[in-house]
Write a protein that holds these residues in place. Structure first.
Motif, PDB file in Angstrom:
ATOM      1  N   TYR A 171      -9.725   2.452  -0.148  1.00 31.91           N
ATOM      2  CA  TYR A 171      -9.638   1.661  -1.371  1.00 31.91           C
ATOM      3  C   TYR A 171     -11.044   1.439  -1.919  1.00 31.91           C
ATOM      4  O   TYR A 171     -11.978   1.158  -1.167  1.00 31.91           O
ATOM      5  CB  TYR A 171      -8.986   0.304  -1.104  1.00 31.91           C
ATOM      6  CG  TYR A 171      -7.497   0.363  -0.847  1.00 31.91           C
ATOM      7  CD1 TYR A 171      -6.577   0.036  -1.848  1.00 31.91           C
ATOM      8  CD2 TYR A 171      -6.992   0.733   0.392  1.00 31.91           C
ATOM      9  CE1 TYR A 171      -5.211   0.077  -1.629  1.00 31.91           C
ATOM     10  CE2 TYR A 171      -5.621   0.785   0.632  1.00 31.91           C
ATOM     11  CZ  TYR A 171      -4.740   0.453  -0.385  1.00 31.91           C
ATOM     12  OH  TYR A 171      -3.386   0.501  -0.161  1.00 31.91           O
ATOM     13  N   THR A 172     -11.171   1.558  -3.250  1.00 30.88           N
ATOM     14  CA  THR A 172     -12.424   1.321  -3.948  1.00 30.88           C
ATOM     15  C   THR A 172     -12.142   0.366  -5.115  1.00 30.88           C
ATOM     16  O   THR A 172     -10.983   0.001  -5.349  1.00 30.88           O
ATOM     17  CB  THR A 172     -13.001   2.634  -4.499  1.00 30.88           C
ATOM     18  OG1 THR A 172     -12.180   3.095  -5.589  1.00 30.88           O
ATOM     19  CG2 THR A 172     -13.068   3.715  -3.409  1.00 30.88           C
ATOM     20  N   PRO A 173     -13.173  -0.030  -5.879  1.00 30.99           N
ATOM     21  CA  PRO A 173     -12.905  -0.878  -7.042  1.00 30.99           C
ATOM     22  C   PRO A 173     -11.961  -0.244  -8.059  1.00 30.99           C
ATOM     23  O   PRO A 173     -11.332  -0.965  -8.852  1.00 30.99           O
ATOM     24  CB  PRO A 173     -14.304  -1.091  -7.639  1.00 30.99           C
ATOM     25  CG  PRO A 173     -15.221  -0.998  -6.465  1.00 30.99           C
ATOM     26  CD  PRO A 173     -14.624   0.074  -5.610  1.00 30.99           C
ATOM     27  N   ALA A 174     -11.837   1.080  -8.043  1.00 31.84           N
ATOM     28  CA  ALA A 174     -10.923   1.750  -8.970  1.00 31.84           C
ATOM     29  C   ALA A 174      -9.480   1.748  -8.470  1.00 31.84           C
ATOM     30  O   ALA A 174      -8.571   2.112  -9.226  1.00 31.84           O
ATOM     31  CB  ALA A 174     -11.385   3.191  -9.203  1.00 31.84           C
ATOM     32  N   SER A 175      -9.251   1.344  -7.230  1.00 35.61           N
ATOM     33  CA  SER A 175      -7.907   1.363  -6.654  1.00 35.61           C
ATOM     34  C   SER A 175      -7.122   0.128  -7.077  1.00 35.61           C
ATOM     35  O   SER A 175      -7.695  -0.943  -7.304  1.00 35.61           O
ATOM     36  CB  SER A 175      -7.980   1.394  -5.123  1.00 35.61           C
ATOM     37  OG  SER A 175      -8.750   2.477  -4.662  1.00 35.61           O
ATOM     38  N   PRO A 176      -5.789   0.248  -7.168  1.00 36.10           N
ATOM     39  CA  PRO A 176      -4.970  -0.945  -7.393  1.00 36.10           C
ATOM     40  C   PRO A 176      -5.030  -1.851  -6.174  1.00 36.10           C
ATOM     41  O   PRO A 176      -5.457  -1.427  -5.096  1.00 36.10           O
ATOM     42  CB  PRO A 176      -3.564  -0.371  -7.604  1.00 36.10           C
ATOM     43  CG  PRO A 176      -3.584   0.938  -6.887  1.00 36.10           C
ATOM     44  CD  PRO A 176      -4.976   1.474  -7.043  1.00 36.10           C
ATOM     45  N   PRO A 177      -4.609  -3.103  -6.306  1.00 39.09           N
ATOM     46  CA  PRO A 177      -4.633  -4.005  -5.154  1.00 39.09           C
ATOM     47  C   PRO A 177      -3.768  -3.479  -4.008  1.00 39.09           C
ATOM     48  O   PRO A 177      -2.748  -2.832  -4.220  1.00 39.09           O
ATOM     49  CB  PRO A 177      -4.066  -5.314  -5.718  1.00 39.09           C
ATOM     50  CG  PRO A 177      -4.307  -5.235  -7.192  1.00 39.09           C
ATOM     51  CD  PRO A 177      -4.170  -3.779  -7.540  1.00 39.09           C
ATOM     52  N   CYS A 178      -4.209  -3.777  -2.797  1.00 43.39           N
ATOM     53  CA  CYS A 178      -3.413  -3.504  -1.597  1.00 43.39           C
ATOM     54  C   CYS A 178      -2.510  -4.720  -1.376  1.00 43.39           C
ATOM     55  O   CYS A 178      -2.984  -5.861  -1.373  1.00 43.39           O
ATOM     56  CB  CYS A 178      -4.335  -3.300  -0.401  1.00 43.39           C
ATOM     57  SG  CYS A 178      -3.492  -3.082   1.181  1.00 43.39           S
ATOM     58  N   LEU A 179      -1.210  -4.470  -1.205  1.00 39.56           N
ATOM     59  CA  LEU A 179      -0.240  -5.551  -1.094  1.00 39.56           C
ATOM     60  C   LEU A 179       0.310  -5.644   0.326  1.00 39.56           C
ATOM     61  O   LEU A 179       0.437  -4.647   1.031  1.00 39.56           O
ATOM     62  CB  LEU A 179       0.929  -5.326  -2.054  1.00 39.56           C
ATOM     63  CG  LEU A 179       0.609  -5.107  -3.532  1.00 39.56           C
ATOM     64  CD1 LEU A 179       1.900  -4.940  -4.319  1.00 39.56           C
ATOM     65  CD2 LEU A 179      -0.208  -6.253  -4.075  1.00 39.56           C
ATOM     66  N   LEU A 180       0.665  -6.858   0.718  1.00 41.47           N
ATOM     67  CA  LEU A 180       1.414  -7.054   1.957  1.00 41.47           C
ATOM     68  C   LEU A 180       2.475  -8.109   1.715  1.00 41.47           C
ATOM     69  O   LEU A 180       2.325  -8.966   0.846  1.00 41.47           O
ATOM     70  CB  LEU A 180       0.496  -7.462   3.112  1.00 41.47           C
ATOM     71  CG  LEU A 180      -0.231  -8.816   3.030  1.00 41.47           C
ATOM     72  CD1 LEU A 180       0.609  -9.926   3.663  1.00 41.47           C
ATOM     73  CD2 LEU A 180      -1.577  -8.730   3.728  1.00 41.47           C
ATOM     74  N   SER A 181       3.551  -8.016   2.468  1.00 37.14           N
ATOM     75  CA  SER A 181       4.636  -8.992   2.391  1.00 37.14           C
ATOM     76  C   SER A 181       4.959  -9.441   3.809  1.00 37.14           C
ATOM     77  O   SER A 181       4.408  -8.905   4.782  1.00 37.14           O
ATOM     78  CB  SER A 181       5.868  -8.372   1.724  1.00 37.14           C
ATOM     79  OG  SER A 181       6.563  -7.549   2.640  1.00 37.14           O
ATOM     80  N   PRO A 182       5.861 -10.400   3.975  1.00 37.19           N
ATOM     81  CA  PRO A 182       6.218 -10.810   5.340  1.00 37.19           C
ATOM     82  C   PRO A 182       6.797  -9.677   6.182  1.00 37.19           C
ATOM     83  O   PRO A 182       6.753  -9.756   7.417  1.00 37.19           O
ATOM     84  CB  PRO A 182       7.256 -11.909   5.111  1.00 37.19           C
ATOM     85  CG  PRO A 182       6.905 -12.484   3.782  1.00 37.19           C
ATOM     86  CD  PRO A 182       6.448 -11.305   2.966  1.00 37.19           C
ATOM     87  N   HIS A 183       7.301  -8.612   5.543  1.00 38.01           N
ATOM     88  CA  HIS A 183       7.964  -7.552   6.296  1.00 38.01           C
ATOM     89  C   HIS A 183       7.327  -6.182   6.110  1.00 38.01           C
ATOM     90  O   HIS A 183       7.630  -5.259   6.873  1.00 38.01           O
ATOM     91  CB  HIS A 183       9.441  -7.472   5.896  1.00 38.01           C
ATOM     92  CG  HIS A 183      10.166  -8.778   6.020  1.00 38.01           C
ATOM     93  ND1 HIS A 183      10.437  -9.364   7.246  1.00 38.01           N
ATOM     94  CD2 HIS A 183      10.651  -9.624   5.083  1.00 38.01           C
ATOM     95  CE1 HIS A 183      11.064 -10.511   7.053  1.00 38.01           C
ATOM     96  NE2 HIS A 183      11.206 -10.705   5.757  1.00 38.01           N
ATOM     97  N   THR A 184       6.460  -6.013   5.109  1.00 35.82           N
ATOM     98  CA  THR A 184       5.872  -4.708   4.824  1.00 35.82           C
ATOM     99  C   THR A 184       4.357  -4.794   4.822  1.00 35.82           C
ATOM    100  O   THR A 184       3.783  -5.661   4.151  1.00 35.82           O
ATOM    101  CB  THR A 184       6.348  -4.189   3.450  1.00 35.82           C
ATOM    102  OG1 THR A 184       7.772  -4.162   3.419  1.00 35.82           O
ATOM    103  CG2 THR A 184       5.813  -2.784   3.192  1.00 35.82           C
ATOM    104  N   ASP A 185       3.713  -3.914   5.605  1.00 38.16           N
ATOM    105  CA  ASP A 185       2.248  -3.868   5.695  1.00 38.16           C
ATOM    106  C   ASP A 185       1.663  -5.215   6.109  1.00 38.16           C
ATOM    107  O   ASP A 185       0.541  -5.569   5.717  1.00 38.16           O
ATOM    108  CB  ASP A 185       1.641  -3.422   4.361  1.00 38.16           C
ATOM    109  CG  ASP A 185       2.009  -1.988   4.003  1.00 38.16           C
ATOM    110  OD1 ASP A 185       2.405  -1.236   4.906  1.00 38.16           O
ATOM    111  OD2 ASP A 185       1.917  -1.629   2.813  1.00 38.16           O
TER     112      ASP A 185
END
Length: 221
Positions: free
Chosen positions: A132-146
């Motif tokens: 991930y770089t500044p050009a990448s979209p946000p990295c997401l996490l949830s209670p069950h995914t990632d």
């Protein structure tokens, strides 16, 4: 609340807003954590040594926390979890390699390998390992995914804006736990393809990882 009817729409809007944030918006310039961070972290056994990672607190309520993590070149935030939490991570400068995993039910799977030892074990799906770089979209996490991830600074210092909802709170069952892969690829071999099932063993916080504190220089929230 994820159960609310507007959750998906609000999450998408937050992603869009976070994707627009740049380091200069927070008055940050590329660098590693400063020497002042060591003093701000109290008096640990490593007093006088600059910590590998520093945190700039921006805001915290009962609903969410927001802050900036600064990683020195080569620093790593070890594999850890976010129990019952949603999160977003946006790189402000530098490059991060983020490995993401999901917890899996123990089910009828084979028992953990002997290398796991006697520590608590967790069956997981190793989903991805991406840069991930500044050009990448946000990295997401949830209670069950990632929900479990490891974050490494690649080829220099890096920083990211971090939002967690709800925030860590040990009194309400949201404490941070650290893990390591029970088995890894042989030295020099190509990493196994992802996604794949793995076993993790819970470990204490690594002796070479600690987080200092630095003042946040950006706009007030």
């Amino acid at each position: 609340s994820p159960a609310g009817p507007a959750f998906g729409e609000n999450l998408h809007r937050l992603q869009q807003l976070l994707d627009e944030v740049r380091a200069e918006d927070l008055h940050l310039a590329p660098r590693g954590p400063s020497a002042a961070a060591a003093a701000a972290s109290g008096d640990p056994p490593w007093a006088g040594v600059v910590p590998p990672v520093s945190y700039m607190h921006i805001c915290e309520t009962e609903s969410f926390s927001m802050g900036v993590f600064l990683l020195r070149s080569g620093a790593c935030i070890p594999l850890h979890d976010h129990p019952g939490m949603n999160g977003m991570l946006k790189v402000l400068y530098g490059t991060l390699r983020i490995a993401c995993m999901d917890t899996l039910p123990a089910g009828a799977a084979a028992p953990p390998p002997p290398a796991a030892g006697s520590g608590p074990c967790l069956r997981a799906l190793f989903r991805s390992r991406q840069h991930y770089t500044p050009a990448s979209p946000p990295c997401l996490l949830s209670p069950h995914t990632d929900n479990l991830h490891q974050i490494d600074a690649v080829d220099g210092p890096a920083a990211f804006l971090d939002i967690l909802a709800p925030p860590y709170d040990p009194q309400h069952g949201r404490d941070c736990h650290y893990y390591r892969l029970v088995e890894g690829p042989p030295p020099g071999a190509e990493p196994p393809a992802l996604p794949r099932e793995v076993w993790l063993v819970e470990t204490p916080q690594a002796a070479d990882f600690w987080c200092g504190g630095e003042p946040y220089p950006g706009p007030r929230v």
